[in-house]
Design a protein around this motif. Structure first.
Motif, PDB file in Angstrom:
ATOM      1  N   THR A   1      -0.267   3.847   9.668  1.00  0.00           N
ATOM      2  CA  THR A   1      -0.556   2.585   8.981  1.00  0.00           C
ATOM      3  C   THR A   1       0.091   2.544   7.603  1.00  0.00           C
ATOM      4  N   THR A   2      -0.027   3.646   6.858  1.00  0.00           N
ATOM      5  CA  THR A   2       0.558   3.659   5.513  1.00  0.00           C
ATOM      6  C   THR A   2       2.083   3.597   5.566  1.00  0.00           C
TER       7      THR A   2
ATOM      8  N   THR B   1       3.849   2.032   7.884  1.00  0.00           N
ATOM      9  CA  THR B   1       4.249   0.671   8.249  1.00  0.00           C
ATOM     10  C   THR B   1       4.002  -0.312   7.105  1.00  0.00           C
ATOM     11  N   ARG B   2       3.134   0.041   6.176  1.00  0.00           N
ATOM     12  CA  ARG B   2       2.829  -0.863   5.053  1.00  0.00           C
ATOM     13  C   ARG B   2       3.477  -0.405   3.751  1.00  0.00           C
TER      14      ARG B   2
ATOM     15  N   ARG C   1       6.475  -0.898   2.556  1.00  0.00           N
ATOM     16  CA  ARG C   1       7.206  -1.974   1.873  1.00  0.00           C
ATOM     17  C   ARG C   1       6.244  -2.910   1.151  1.00  0.00           C
ATOM     18  N   GLU C   2       5.128  -3.241   1.845  1.00  0.00           N
ATOM     19  CA  GLU C   2       4.105  -4.109   1.232  1.00  0.00           C
ATOM     20  C   GLU C   2       3.534  -3.463  -0.027  1.00  0.00           C
ATOM     21  N   VAL C   3       3.248  -2.171   0.044  1.00  0.00           N
ATOM     22  CA  VAL C   3       2.685  -1.454  -1.106  1.00  0.00           C
ATOM     23  C   VAL C   3       3.670  -1.477  -2.274  1.00  0.00           C
TER      24      VAL C   3
ATOM     25  N   ARG D   1       3.668  -4.862  -3.940  1.00  0.00           N
ATOM     26  CA  ARG D   1       2.440  -5.050  -4.718  1.00  0.00           C
ATOM     27  C   ARG D   1       2.502  -4.260  -6.037  1.00  0.00           C
TER      28      ARG D   1
ATOM     29  N   LEU E   1      -5.595  -0.023   1.289  1.00  0.00           N
ATOM     30  CA  LEU E   1      -5.151   0.713   2.464  1.00  0.00           C
ATOM     31  C   LEU E   1      -6.305   1.350   3.246  1.00  0.00           C
TER      32      LEU E   1
ATOM     33  N   THR F   1      -3.350   7.815   1.570  1.00  0.00           N
ATOM     34  CA  THR F   1      -3.242   6.562   0.806  1.00  0.00           C
ATOM     35  C   THR F   1      -2.821   6.836  -0.632  1.00  0.00           C
TER      36      THR F   1
END
Length: 798
Positions: free
Chosen positions: A697-698, A700-701, A703-705, A708, A722, A783
């Motif tokens: 999950t981390t 795949t996210r 880019r989002e992190v 932000r 997260l 995370t």
């Protein structure tokens, strides 16, 4: 195609090393438990299968009831029942009558060997398949004073000399060795060192009159062999008729004969007076279900991680379908991949199994007496079948998922398959894993508190620093004299048996109404017993010293006996001096004791009385020694030397009272250890799966992190963002698991335990703290790593 499956699977595993590691290790840990259970159940289900007629052998058991008391289910029956069945053998091929309790010191020349065995009628070797190495099986147990030895026993007594035809002395009685049989297989429900002809017991000099009565059901065993294809119900009707005829002569006791298949003895009903080791059928079922849950948790990991990687694997699936692969081919690919992982896990699981096997056997002494867990070609085949079953089970859902998806579906539905509205399969599986983990840990904590409650419960008397020494056939006065010489021995008493550890001696007691009787448990003690054990007299006095041959005239009762018969208007002072009839003797009540626990803590306080200890043959019982020492090993060595002066042949059996009480609850302790071990495995497997999901999950996210962070998000906010989804799943798991666990223990598992510890909120909160602590460690470590990543490294190529 199979080669293609293997190559593709190998490449996939190497590309995803972390996920492959989690899957293989998780499956290996869970499968090692499965291997233990296979070996465990295989042993239990193999008992007595070496007998040629094992499917046709039945044991005749009893249901014994006195007045309106609770019926007792017994594995034993009476000699009279066996003789009645033998009178008319219609519908029976063979029958054998046995009795336990034969034993003593076997003497041959200068050799003295303590041995024990059974009386058995001459048809013993026709019913059971115990091959004779020497002697005639048809006649070996026919004549009085005939004895058959096992090979091991014959070697202990006679060495390498031929045992057949030799004479063995028990006391002053000579027995002729008429046979030597092969040693008894480990997986036999009965074990003995020798057999003595039942015709010896039937001689008037070897039994009392009551031993042959219909109601004397405590020491005898009857087995029958039914003809091929016969109906056991037909024999049961005959047994019902015999029971009705014999019960007609009894005023207050009813005995019902019934049949138990020999294949159900070891893994069947929990009967009293078993002739060998048994296990309640519910125990392996419970352990098996818990083990299945652990394996299921590892399969959930595989399913979760496989579906989570669906987007990455979609290109591979799409290419296969473009070049003509059918759904069955895609299905085969992913099932093959799961099987390869499962077989790799089996190799590791087998190594873990070899390490766990001795630990499992040492959990409780009873386990080592019941199972061996030895390997055989059949067991190895079962292990392989387990690996295949686990592989198919773990890979089926991912295989089905991949065989049905298309590229467009995967790009739009990265969250995975929905099983309810807004609930993905991945979330449901995580919740289920943690429900199991929380339930396991809560069960372990609750069970351990109950166990400690039993061990520390106030029994109503003192047990600290009291060493119980079994006398055997030794002279109690001689041993007491030697022990009194030791300064570490503060006081001594004598007793017939040890209370509060699950042993019972009982007789029917009457008061003024000859038709009103009740079962009252008893112990025989001397005048020192009550002070040493701290029993409290409410009224009256203790016993005074009496000669060994003195007539029994006095008795001490507890409050429950007084209340049962309303003696003295339930006033202890007025009850003293009254009389009760105990085993046909009219005895005067000289004291009333405050109630105490004669049986285990999980049962009600019972009516109990104390008789005066007189010793005598077969009633030597125990010496209870109070000990005060700062060097226990040295003290035990002195006691051992004192024992050897009296009995140089037999080893001393001495156990501290507190240790005997702890052993009395060993089954409870063993179950806690097993559940605790499975709890550790369940939380470990679930946490590994959670780690894999958090990593995925981390990643795949990432880019989002980064975006932000560029926009000003703090590390704390990112960690919360997260991890909140996973924490919510854990909270849902707790809301499901803890109420369910509380209900099961409060209303089911502990409902019949009279003196139980209350289930507090602390046990439930502690289980949450353990699971949450481990889960937060997994979530936080990943995370935090992502939250601290440099956005420039992620976004520089955008």
């Amino acid at each position: 195609m199979l080669g293609s499956y293997i190559k593709t699977s190998g490449r996939s595993m190497m590309r995803n090393k972390l996920f492959s590691f989690i899957n293989i290790v998780g499956l290996a840990i869970s499968m090692s438990v499965g291997l233990l259970m296979i070996a465990f159940l295989s042993d239990l289900l193999s008992y007595d299968k070496f007998h040629v007629n094992h499917n046709r052998i039945y044991r005749v058991c009893d249901t014994y009831q006195n007045l309106d008391q609770k019926p007792i289910r017994l594995a034993s029956t009476s000699v009279k029942a066996g003789l009645r069945i033998q009178e008319d053998k219609t519908g029976i091929d063979e029958m054998v009558l046995m009795r336990n309790g034969f034993g003593g010191d076997a003497r041959s020349g200068n050799q003295v060997v303590p041995v024990g065995g059974l009386w058995a009628s001459e048809s013993f070797f026709k019913v059971f398949t115990f091959p004779l190495l020497q002697g005639n099986a048809a006649t070996a147990l026919r004549e009085p004073y005939s004895i058959v030895l096992t090979e091991k026993t014959a070697k202990k007594i006679f060495g390498d000399a031929n045992a057949l035809g030799q004479t063995i002395l028990f006391d002053t009685t000579a027995y002729a060795v008429t046979g030597v049989m092969k040693d008894i297989p480990a997986l036999s429900h009965m074990h003995f060192e020798m057999l003595v002809s039942f015709s010896t017991f039937e001689l008037p000099t070897h039994h009392a009159a009551h031993d042959m009565k219909w109601e004397h059901v405590w020491s005898n065993y009857v087995y029958v062999v039914l003809p091929e294809g016969s109906d056991p119900e037909a024999l049961q009707r005959r047994l019902d008729k015999i029971s009705a005829e014999e019960n007609a002569a009894l005023a207050h006791t009813k005995i019902k004969l019934w049949l138990q298949p020999m294949n159900n003895i070891v893994l069947g009903e929990d009967l009293s007076n078993q002739i060998g080791p048994t296990m309640v059928a519910a125990v392996p079922w419970v352990i098996g279900i818990l083990s299945f849950v652990v394996i299921l948790s590892a399969c959930f990991n595989y399913t979760n991680l496989s579906i989570a990687r669906s987007l990455r694997r979609s290109r591979e699936v799409g290419i296969r379908k473009v070049i003509g692969a059918l759904k069955i081919h895609v299905l085969g690919q992913f099932i093959a991949e799961a099987l390869i992982i499962s077989l790799l896990a089996l190799v590791i699981a087998f190594g873990i199994f070899l390490l766990l096997r001795p630990q499992f056997m040492s959990i409780a002494p009873e386990l080592a007496n019941i199972v061996r867990l030895d390997l055989s070609p059949r067991i190895i085949a079962y292990f392989l079948l387990l690996a295949v079953a686990v592989g198919i089970s773990a890979g089926f859902l991912p295989a089905l998922f991949f065989s049905r998806i298309n590229a467009v579906y995967v790009l739009k539905q990265t969250a995975g398959v929905k099983i309810f509205r807004n609930v993905s399969l991945r979330k449901a599986l995580i919740v289920m894993q943690y429900v199991f983990s929380l339930a396991f840990i809560a069960a372990t904590i609750i069970g351990y508190r109950q166990y400690r409650h039993f061990l520390t419960f106030d029994l109503g008397f003192k047990t600290e620093n009291i060493l119980n020494i079994k006398l055997g056939k030794n002279n109690a006065d001689l041993l007491a004299k030697e022990l009194k010489e030791l300064p570490e021995i503060t006081n001594l008493s004598r007793s017939l048996m040890i209370t509060s550890v699950g042993s019972y001696y009982g007789e029917n007691v009457k008061y003024t109404d000859p038709l009103d009787s009740a079962l009252v448990y008893y112990n025989s003690i001397d005048e020192q017993y009550l002070p040493i054990h701290g029993h409290r007299l409410l009224a009256g006095r203790n016993f005074t010293a009496k000669a060994p041959d003195a007539e029994e005239t006095e008795i001490i009762i507890n409050e429950q006996v007084m209340k049962r018969f309303n003696i003295g208007g339930n006033n202890p002072a007025k009850a003293v001096g009254d009389f009760i009839t105990f085993h046909g003797k009219k005895l005067q009540i000289i004291g009333v004791l405050k109630d105490f626990h004669y049986g285990k803590v999980d049962s009600e306080i019972s009516p109990v009385c104390f008789r005066y200890y007189t010793g005598g043959k077969g009633r030597n019982g125990y010496i209870n020694a109070g000990i005060s020492t700062t060097d226990l090993p040295a003290t035990m060595d002195k006691i051992e030397k004192a024992w050897k002066k009296i009995d140089p042949v037999h080893p001393m059996e001495a156990v501290f009272y507190d240790d005997q009480i702890e052993k009395a609850y060993s089954e409870f302790s063993a179950m806690i250890k097993i559940i605790g071990f499975l709890s550790f495995l369940a939380i470990s497997i679930a946490s590994m799966g959670l780690l894999g999901m958090v990593v995925f999950t981390t990643e795949t996210r990432l880019r989002e992190v980064s975006i932000r962070k560029v926009l000003g998000a703090t590390e704390g906010h990112l960690i919360y963002l997260l991890s909140r989804g996973f924490l919510l799943l854990l909270a849902v798991s707790a809301l499901i698991a803890l109420p369910a666990t509380y209900y099961l223990f409060d209303q089911v598992f502990l409902s019949d335990i009279v003196h139980r510890a209350p289930i507090g909120i602390s046990e439930l909160l502690l289980s949450i703290a353990v699971v949450m602590g481990v889960a937060l460690l997994m979530i936080g470590s990943q995370t935090l790593r992502v939250a601290r990543s440099n956005p420039a490294d992620v976004l520089k190529n955008e």
